[in-house]
Design a protein around this motif. Structure first.
Motif, PDB file in Angstrom:
ATOM      1  N   ALA A   1       0.992  -1.194  -0.179  1.00  0.00           N
ATOM      2  CA  ALA A   1       0.027   0.022   0.054  1.00  0.00           C
ATOM      3  C   ALA A   1       0.385   1.476  -0.087  1.00  0.00           C
ATOM      4  O   ALA A   1       0.308   2.157  -0.423  1.00  0.00           O
ATOM      5  CB  ALA A   1      -0.536  -0.512   1.097  1.00  0.00           C
ATOM      6  N   ILE A   2       2.384   1.133   0.660  1.00  0.00           N
ATOM      7  CA  ILE A   2       2.790   2.565   1.016  1.00  0.00           C
ATOM      8  C   ILE A   2       3.236   2.683  -0.606  1.00  0.00           C
ATOM      9  O   ILE A   2       3.923   3.285  -1.445  1.00  0.00           O
ATOM     10  CB  ILE A   2       3.812   2.428   1.947  1.00  0.00           C
ATOM     11  CG1 ILE A   2       3.126   2.513   3.293  1.00  0.00           C
ATOM     12  CG2 ILE A   2       4.616   3.434   1.785  1.00  0.00           C
ATOM     13  CD1 ILE A   2       3.649   2.211   4.582  1.00  0.00           C
TER      14      ILE A   2
ATOM     15  N   GLN B   1      -6.972   3.759   4.769  1.00  0.00           N
ATOM     16  CA  GLN B   1      -7.130   2.502   4.152  1.00  0.00           C
ATOM     17  C   GLN B   1      -6.749   1.203   5.262  1.00  0.00           C
ATOM     18  O   GLN B   1      -7.786   0.278   4.616  1.00  0.00           O
ATOM     19  CB  GLN B   1      -6.744   2.660   2.614  1.00  0.00           C
ATOM     20  CG  GLN B   1      -6.762   3.478   1.946  1.00  0.00           C
ATOM     21  CD  GLN B   1      -5.861   3.892   1.247  1.00  0.00           C
ATOM     22  OE1 GLN B   1      -5.093   2.770   0.700  1.00  0.00           O
ATOM     23  NE2 GLN B   1      -4.962   4.475   0.421  1.00  0.00           N
TER      24      GLN B   1
ATOM     25  N   VAL C   1      -3.115   9.803   4.998  1.00  0.00           N
ATOM     26  CA  VAL C   1      -3.619   8.989   4.333  1.00  0.00           C
ATOM     27  C   VAL C   1      -4.119   7.457   4.337  1.00  0.00           C
ATOM     28  O   VAL C   1      -5.174   7.150   3.748  1.00  0.00           O
ATOM     29  CB  VAL C   1      -3.156   9.137   2.319  1.00  0.00           C
ATOM     30  CG1 VAL C   1      -3.934   8.699   1.484  1.00  0.00           C
ATOM     31  CG2 VAL C   1      -3.273  10.944   1.874  1.00  0.00           C
ATOM     32  N   MET C   2      -2.973   7.009   4.165  1.00  0.00           N
ATOM     33  CA  MET C   2      -2.743   5.554   4.722  1.00  0.00           C
ATOM     34  C   MET C   2      -3.744   4.506   5.667  1.00  0.00           C
ATOM     35  O   MET C   2      -4.555   3.889   5.655  1.00  0.00           O
ATOM     36  CB  MET C   2      -1.295   4.682   4.562  1.00  0.00           C
ATOM     37  CG  MET C   2      -1.186   5.038   3.307  1.00  0.00           C
ATOM     38  SD  MET C   2      -1.472   4.489   1.671  1.00  0.00           S
ATOM     39  CE  MET C   2      -1.777   2.861   2.239  1.00  0.00           C
TER      40      MET C   2
ATOM     41  N   GLU D   1       2.523  12.634   5.815  1.00  0.00           N
ATOM     42  CA  GLU D   1       0.985  12.664   5.160  1.00  0.00           C
ATOM     43  C   GLU D   1       1.115  11.326   4.451  1.00  0.00           C
ATOM     44  O   GLU D   1      -0.420  11.284   4.247  1.00  0.00           O
ATOM     45  CB  GLU D   1       2.320  13.722   3.243  1.00  0.00           C
ATOM     46  CG  GLU D   1       2.247  14.797   3.850  1.00  0.00           C
ATOM     47  CD  GLU D   1       3.661  15.613   2.636  1.00  0.00           C
ATOM     48  OE1 GLU D   1       3.038  17.102   2.490  1.00  0.00           O
ATOM     49  OE2 GLU D   1       3.824  14.981   2.042  1.00  0.00           O
ATOM     50  N   ILE D   2       2.183  10.549   4.348  1.00  0.00           N
ATOM     51  CA  ILE D   2       1.831   9.023   4.267  1.00  0.00           C
ATOM     52  C   ILE D   2       0.758   8.582   4.941  1.00  0.00           C
ATOM     53  O   ILE D   2      -0.372   7.983   4.688  1.00  0.00           O
ATOM     54  CB  ILE D   2       2.967   8.290   3.785  1.00  0.00           C
ATOM     55  CG1 ILE D   2       3.745   8.841   2.049  1.00  0.00           C
ATOM     56  CG2 ILE D   2       2.305   6.929   3.585  1.00  0.00           C
ATOM     57  CD1 ILE D   2       5.277   8.134   2.360  1.00  0.00           C
TER      58      ILE D   2
ATOM     59  N   ARG E   1       2.426   1.304  -2.860  1.00  0.00           N
ATOM     60  CA  ARG E   1       1.937   1.897  -4.781  1.00  0.00           C
ATOM     61  C   ARG E   1       1.267   3.544  -4.108  1.00  0.00           C
ATOM     62  O   ARG E   1       1.165   4.079  -5.267  1.00  0.00           O
ATOM     63  CB  ARG E   1       0.005   1.427  -4.159  1.00  0.00           C
ATOM     64  CG  ARG E   1      -0.824   1.234  -4.713  1.00  0.00           C
ATOM     65  CD  ARG E   1      -2.015   0.517  -5.374  1.00  0.00           C
ATOM     66  NE  ARG E   1      -1.387  -0.495  -5.859  1.00  0.00           N
ATOM     67  CZ  ARG E   1      -1.604  -1.503  -4.936  1.00  0.00           C
ATOM     68  NH1 ARG E   1      -1.973  -2.011  -3.881  1.00  0.00           N
ATOM     69  NH2 ARG E   1      -1.250  -3.209  -5.852  1.00  0.00           N
ATOM     70  N   TYR E   2       0.933   3.730  -2.929  1.00  0.00           N
ATOM     71  CA  TYR E   2       1.009   5.510  -2.690  1.00  0.00           C
ATOM     72  C   TYR E   2       2.420   6.148  -3.415  1.00  0.00           C
ATOM     73  O   TYR E   2       2.208   6.972  -4.391  1.00  0.00           O
ATOM     74  CB  TYR E   2       0.701   5.863  -1.248  1.00  0.00           C
ATOM     75  CG  TYR E   2       0.221   7.258  -1.048  1.00  0.00           C
ATOM     76  CD1 TYR E   2      -1.075   7.518  -1.096  1.00  0.00           C
ATOM     77  CD2 TYR E   2       1.328   7.885  -0.917  1.00  0.00           C
ATOM     78  CE1 TYR E   2      -1.300   8.429  -1.172  1.00  0.00           C
ATOM     79  CE2 TYR E   2       1.070   9.524  -0.459  1.00  0.00           C
ATOM     80  CZ  TYR E   2       0.233  10.100  -0.603  1.00  0.00           C
ATOM     81  OH  TYR E   2      -0.784  11.276  -0.914  1.00  0.00           O
ATOM     82  N   LEU E   3       3.605   6.159  -3.543  1.00  0.00           N
ATOM     83  CA  LEU E   3       4.869   6.574  -4.092  1.00  0.00           C
ATOM     84  C   LEU E   3       4.370   6.835  -5.436  1.00  0.00           C
ATOM     85  O   LEU E   3       5.052   7.411  -6.151  1.00  0.00           O
ATOM     86  CB  LEU E   3       5.911   5.848  -3.403  1.00  0.00           C
ATOM     87  CG  LEU E   3       6.295   6.246  -1.540  1.00  0.00           C
ATOM     88  CD1 LEU E   3       7.660   5.368  -1.196  1.00  0.00           C
ATOM     89  CD2 LEU E   3       6.416   7.938  -1.765  1.00  0.00           C
TER      90      LEU E   3
ATOM     91  N   ASN F   1       1.563   6.213  -7.604  1.00  0.00           N
ATOM     92  CA  ASN F   1       0.727   6.718  -7.402  1.00  0.00           C
ATOM     93  C   ASN F   1       0.653   8.396  -8.184  1.00  0.00           C
ATOM     94  O   ASN F   1      -0.241   9.108  -8.257  1.00  0.00           O
ATOM     95  CB  ASN F   1      -0.494   5.973  -7.385  1.00  0.00           C
ATOM     96  CG  ASN F   1      -0.140   4.933  -7.964  1.00  0.00           C
ATOM     97  OD1 ASN F   1       0.643   4.214  -8.971  1.00  0.00           O
ATOM     98  ND2 ASN F   1      -1.318   3.950  -7.255  1.00  0.00           N
ATOM     99  N   ASN F   2       1.058   9.256  -6.712  1.00  0.00           N
ATOM    100  CA  ASN F   2       1.209  10.032  -6.373  1.00  0.00           C
ATOM    101  C   ASN F   2       3.022  10.409  -5.819  1.00  0.00           C
ATOM    102  O   ASN F   2       3.429  10.786  -5.285  1.00  0.00           O
ATOM    103  CB  ASN F   2       0.197  10.231  -4.204  1.00  0.00           C
ATOM    104  CG  ASN F   2      -0.497   9.598  -4.111  1.00  0.00           C
ATOM    105  OD1 ASN F   2      -1.498  10.577  -4.897  1.00  0.00           O
ATOM    106  ND2 ASN F   2      -0.935   8.998  -4.202  1.00  0.00           N
TER     107      ASN F   2
END
Length: 135
Positions: free
Chosen positions: A21-22, A45, A41-42, A37-38, A24-26, A28-29
């Motif tokens: 998940a982390i 989820q 958001v995370m 910040e991460i 994917r966040y990095l 995609n963003n």
């Protein structure tokens, strides 16, 4: 990056729900987020996620070469999921960090004959959006 698990395994990192998940966040963003910040958001989820897990995961990603730590912001470290060589620009007005696609080797003098294992290239100034807002 269609298969985050395979990407992590390629860097010797055992995939877990949190790590996938982390990462994917990095990827995609491309905002060069901080740990905070991460985490903010995370945790929506993954409610059981802790800030320590985010920090330790990012530290592991950087140590294994799957992500980059960016020290351009004096207030807090930022992270980048793009590990190909590139530079960064930080706007001193709004704080936005922008990727600079460039050939790092072109910045070296002709008489340099060593090898480069790491390169950090930062530029600071005012971004186009802030210039437009002030005119």
């Amino acid at each position: 990056m269609n298969n985050i698990s395979q990407y992590l395994l390629g860097y010797g990192i055992r995939p877990s729900i949190q790590r996938i998940a982390i990462m994917r966040y990095l990827t995609n963003n491309r905002t060069h987020p901080t740990v905070d910040e991460i985490f903010e958001v995370m945790r929506k989820q993954i409610p059981t996620l802790s800030k320590t897990t985010v920090y330790n995961t990012l530290k592991l990603f950087v140590e294994q070469g799957a992500a980059i730590y960016i020290g351009i912001d004096e207030k807090s470290g930022r992270f980048d999921g793009c590990v190909t060589p590139h530079g960064h620009f930080r706007c001193k007005k709004c704080g936005k960090i922008i990727d600079l696609d460039m050939e790092i080797n072109n910045l070296l003098p002709e008489n340099f004959h060593g090898t480069i294992d790491e390169a950090d290239f930062y530029i600071k100034g005012t971004c186009e959006d802030c210039i437009v807002k002030n005119n």
